[in-house]
Design a protein around this motif. Sequence first.
Motif: not given
Length: 494
Positions: A15-16, A54, A56-58, A61, A197, A204, A207
Amino acid sequence: MSTGSFTVSQPLNYRGGKRVQPADGSGTEEAYEPATGRVIATFQCSGEKEVDLAVQSAKAAFKIWRKKSGMERSRILLEAARIIRERRDEIATVETINNGKSIFEAGFDIDISWQCLEYYAGLAGSMAGEHVQLPGGSFGYTIREPLGVCVGIGAWNYPFQIAVWKSAPALACGNAMIFKPSPFTPVSVVLLAEIYTEAGVPPGLFNVVQGGAATGQFLCQHRDVAKVSFTGSVPTGKKIMELSSQGIKPVTLELGGKSPLIIFSDCDIENAVKGAMMANFLTQGEVCCNGTRVFVQREILDKFTEEVVKQTQKIKIGDPLLENTRMGPLINRSHLQRVLGFIEQGKKQGAKVLCGGDLYIPEDPKLKDGYYMKPCILGNCKDDMTCVKEEIFGPVMSILPFDTETEVLERANDTTFGLAAGVFTKDIQRAHRVVAELQAGVCYINNYNVSPVELPFGGYKMSGFGRENGRVTIEYYSQLKTVCVEMGDVESVF
Ligand SMILES: NC(=O)c1ccc[n+]([C@@H]2O[C@H](COP(=O)([O-])OP(=O)(O)OC[C@H]3O[C@@H](n4cnc5c(N)ncnc54)[C@H](O)[C@@H]3O)[C@@H](O)[C@H]2O)c1
């Protein structure tokens, strides 16, 4: 790396832009090395809170990624493809250790994965809407936009490849993705996340959450998830559709099959035998589109059967990390028992075991607790036998004689599934006539189980809907916005 030596020590959630331990849990799972029966990873299944983090992180991004041009996204996806190509052997090794398929085959899965990324990188820059002229100088145009945060849920038979088949088109269209692999095969997908990454996607954007049904449900029910793409069994597919319907989320369903392979007497027998083996024994028979109902025209039944049994008996079973192995262990003990159970039931219903169908105990002592069996061919089969009707998902081929084209088409289509089908014949008219009648999403003429990424893949009937691969998949990961532009005055009716 050799069989019996690999264990996972790092976290398996991602994640992230980094590996993380889940913020909360819904139970723990163990992942095995099927070749030895050893536990290689123990991990916590993600709970509702981790799933939300997950998402929120997506979402964060996605805000960055959707603003990039297709060409900018393309460059990053091409870099991911390059890294996968460079790390092919390492990824294939992890896949083999966790899934059990031979290293020979796992290498092909990784090749198809980087090819898929290259293909969608190529399409990313060409995504465009259209311009439509309207009266009085007014006009309209359409914009093809991403959906948002997409969820991918995968099966255990092609863990890395399934994750790429979903994420490559999703990311090319400008979406973010959260992927949940099967709890049996949690390991290789995290390598894909690290590669994205390294290639330069915003942290993000891709994830990984680990877990089983409960984690999958949290994902499908999350209000900020825009789409669910699922690969797995028909019963789970129904649940995914039900859950997603609550939020009117579009779904892609890649489900099971019991596909027919029709072999006419005018075929090239050597190719037909090879085709039947490709249709049944890749990845220990654990392949959704396998042609497990092999219909053989009566004139060549004996000759075909003799040859296919001879070739099947030659398949080298054993340590999947050895280069000359062609069949490794099944995914786990309970699945092995289930597959053997289908064979037992087939025998009770009158089928005859022509070869294999029992446990295989390798000589190497470290493999003695692995889940091996000998590939099986069943003769004397009838259409109403359980082994002929149900998806076995193991190395079990059923041979069914037939006489005429009309008869075999009726029997081939007499199933609730419709994933794939194949025909072997040298008669070109017949080949196309038969294919036109087959109720299946993917049809092969004079070959079986090849999957070029340029061609769409997916099912008819209860094998699902939506497609993976090919140009059309862009439509399943994007939506069309219509913009209507007035160049004159408003002509109101009031
Ligand atoms: N058509 C295709 O492209 C394709 C490809 C590979 C496998 N398959 C099919 O997959 C099946 C074998 O895979 P499997 O045993 O992993 O299938 P499965 O349906 O048991 O599980 C698939 C995935 O769904 C998750 N899941 C289970 N219950 C869920 C729920 N209630 N909500 C959300 N997620 C849930 C699982 O954890 C797993 O990640 C076979 O039927 C095979 O034909 C289809």
